[in-house]
Motif scaffolding. Structure first.
Motif, PDB file in Angstrom:
ATOM      1  N   LEU A  43       5.647   1.599  -3.315  1.00  0.00           N
ATOM      2  CA  LEU A  43       5.532   0.324  -4.017  1.00  0.00           C
ATOM      3  C   LEU A  43       4.333  -0.409  -3.440  1.00  0.00           C
ATOM      4  N   TRP A  44       3.664  -1.203  -4.267  1.00  0.00           N
ATOM      5  CA  TRP A  44       2.500  -1.947  -3.772  1.00  0.00           C
ATOM      6  C   TRP A  44       2.881  -2.849  -2.610  1.00  0.00           C
ATOM      7  N   SER A  45       4.095  -3.402  -2.634  1.00  0.00           N
ATOM      8  CA  SER A  45       4.516  -4.296  -1.551  1.00  0.00           C
ATOM      9  C   SER A  45       4.642  -3.563  -0.211  1.00  0.00           C
ATOM     10  N   ASP A  46       4.726  -2.224  -0.241  1.00  0.00           N
ATOM     11  CA  ASP A  46       4.834  -1.433   0.981  1.00  0.00           C
ATOM     12  C   ASP A  46       3.493  -0.889   1.469  1.00  0.00           C
ATOM     13  N   VAL A  47       2.473  -0.924   0.617  1.00  0.00           N
ATOM     14  CA  VAL A  47       1.164  -0.379   0.983  1.00  0.00           C
ATOM     15  C   VAL A  47       0.414  -1.425   1.802  1.00  0.00           C
ATOM     16  N   THR A  48      -0.084  -1.006   2.968  1.00  0.00           N
ATOM     17  CA  THR A  48      -0.834  -1.930   3.819  1.00  0.00           C
ATOM     18  C   THR A  48      -2.340  -1.695   3.752  1.00  0.00           C
ATOM     19  N   ALA A  49      -2.759  -0.516   3.299  1.00  0.00           N
ATOM     20  CA  ALA A  49      -4.198  -0.235   3.165  1.00  0.00           C
ATOM     21  C   ALA A  49      -4.406   1.015   2.321  1.00  0.00           C
ATOM     22  N   ILE A  50      -5.547   1.038   1.630  1.00  0.00           N
ATOM     23  CA  ILE A  50      -6.002   2.235   0.915  1.00  0.00           C
ATOM     24  C   ILE A  50      -7.472   2.412   1.275  1.00  0.00           C
ATOM     25  N   GLU A  51      -7.803   3.599   1.716  1.00  0.00           N
ATOM     26  CA  GLU A  51      -9.194   3.930   2.005  1.00  0.00           C
ATOM     27  C   GLU A  51      -9.615   5.093   1.121  1.00  0.00           C
ATOM     28  N   VAL A  52     -10.855   5.048   0.655  1.00  0.00           N
ATOM     29  CA  VAL A  52     -11.423   6.171  -0.073  1.00  0.00           C
ATOM     30  C   VAL A  52     -12.673   6.592   0.692  1.00  0.00           C
ATOM     31  N   VAL A  53     -12.642   7.815   1.208  1.00  0.00           N
ATOM     32  CA  VAL A  53     -13.734   8.330   2.033  1.00  0.00           C
ATOM     33  C   VAL A  53     -14.384   9.499   1.305  1.00  0.00           C
ATOM     34  N   GLY A  54     -15.702   9.553   1.366  1.00  0.00           N
ATOM     35  CA  GLY A  54     -16.417  10.688   0.787  1.00  0.00           C
ATOM     36  C   GLY A  54     -16.851  10.506  -0.647  1.00  0.00           C
ATOM     37  N   ALA A  55     -16.744   9.281  -1.178  1.00  0.00           N
ATOM     38  CA  ALA A  55     -17.232   9.046  -2.542  1.00  0.00           C
ATOM     39  C   ALA A  55     -18.736   9.297  -2.542  1.00  0.00           C
ATOM     40  N   PRO A  56     -19.212  10.155  -3.445  1.00  0.00           N
ATOM     41  CA  PRO A  56     -20.646  10.454  -3.461  1.00  0.00           C
ATOM     42  C   PRO A  56     -21.447   9.236  -3.910  1.00  0.00           C
ATOM     43  N   VAL A  57     -22.371   8.790  -3.065  1.00  0.00           N
ATOM     44  CA  VAL A  57     -23.186   7.613  -3.356  1.00  0.00           C
ATOM     45  C   VAL A  57     -24.653   8.014  -3.254  1.00  0.00           C
ATOM     46  N   ARG A  58     -25.414   7.651  -4.263  1.00  0.00           N
ATOM     47  CA  ARG A  58     -26.854   7.893  -4.248  1.00  0.00           C
ATOM     48  C   ARG A  58     -27.545   6.692  -4.887  1.00  0.00           C
TER      49      ARG A  58
END
Length: 163
Positions: A43-58
């Motif tokens: 549930l969103w109320s239980d999520v304390t963080a979301i990380e997205v690593v490795g998104a290709p950026v140029r």
């Protein structure tokens, strides 16, 4: 695809929907759900963080050069499509951290701003000041077509401005 999100009539994905063994991360107004080899739901109320690593950026120049090279290679019949880049999504909840792999929806790469705006929106989902419903509502009311990076950035800014 807008930023790190893939939106269709049925769902909102973080990354692109997978037809392989790679996981899918689905975002609903109520929860974040991982579908795949190691499923889970929070549930969103239980999520304390979301990380997205490795998104290709140029940079814009590098993205355009890559597109030009792809077009030239296709014209010479030597082009072989590559696989989408993989990104790692880490979900933190109650002291636990779960990581899963998703596929990038970007053809080539995202702009740095697009990734930053997407991460800011994810932070809003976590702190409860926004909801993935904003994305689904946009999908049902807009006629998005294929958006270029500036158009995707504008949509992300619009979502961040919505309260």
């Amino acid at each position: 695809m807008v930023g790190l999100f893939w939106i269709d009539a049925e769902s909102v994905h973080l990354g692109t929907p997978s037809a392989t063994t790679v996981s899918d991360v689905l975002l609903t107004p109520e929860s974040l759900r991982v579908v795949g080899p190691e499923p889970g739901e929070w549930l969103w109320s239980d999520v304390t963080a979301i990380e997205v690593v490795g998104a290709p950026v140029r940079s814009t120049g590098v993205r355009w050069a890559g597109r030009a090279a792809s077009v030239a290679a296709a014209a010479l019949d030597v082009w072989v499509p590559g696989s989408p880049d993989e990104m790692t999504v880490a979900v933190s909840s109650g002291g636990d951290r779960v990581e899963t792999t998703v596929l990038s929806g970007a053809a080539g790469a995202y702009s740095r701003r697009e990734v930053d705006l997407s991460r800011a929106l994810l932070a809003r989902f976590v702190d409860g000041t926004s909801s993935p419903a904003v994305l689904s509502d946009w999908w049902t009311s807009a006629d998005p077509g294929a958006l270029r990076s500036r158009g995707r950035e504008a949509v992300l800014e619009e979502w961040l401005a919505a309260q």
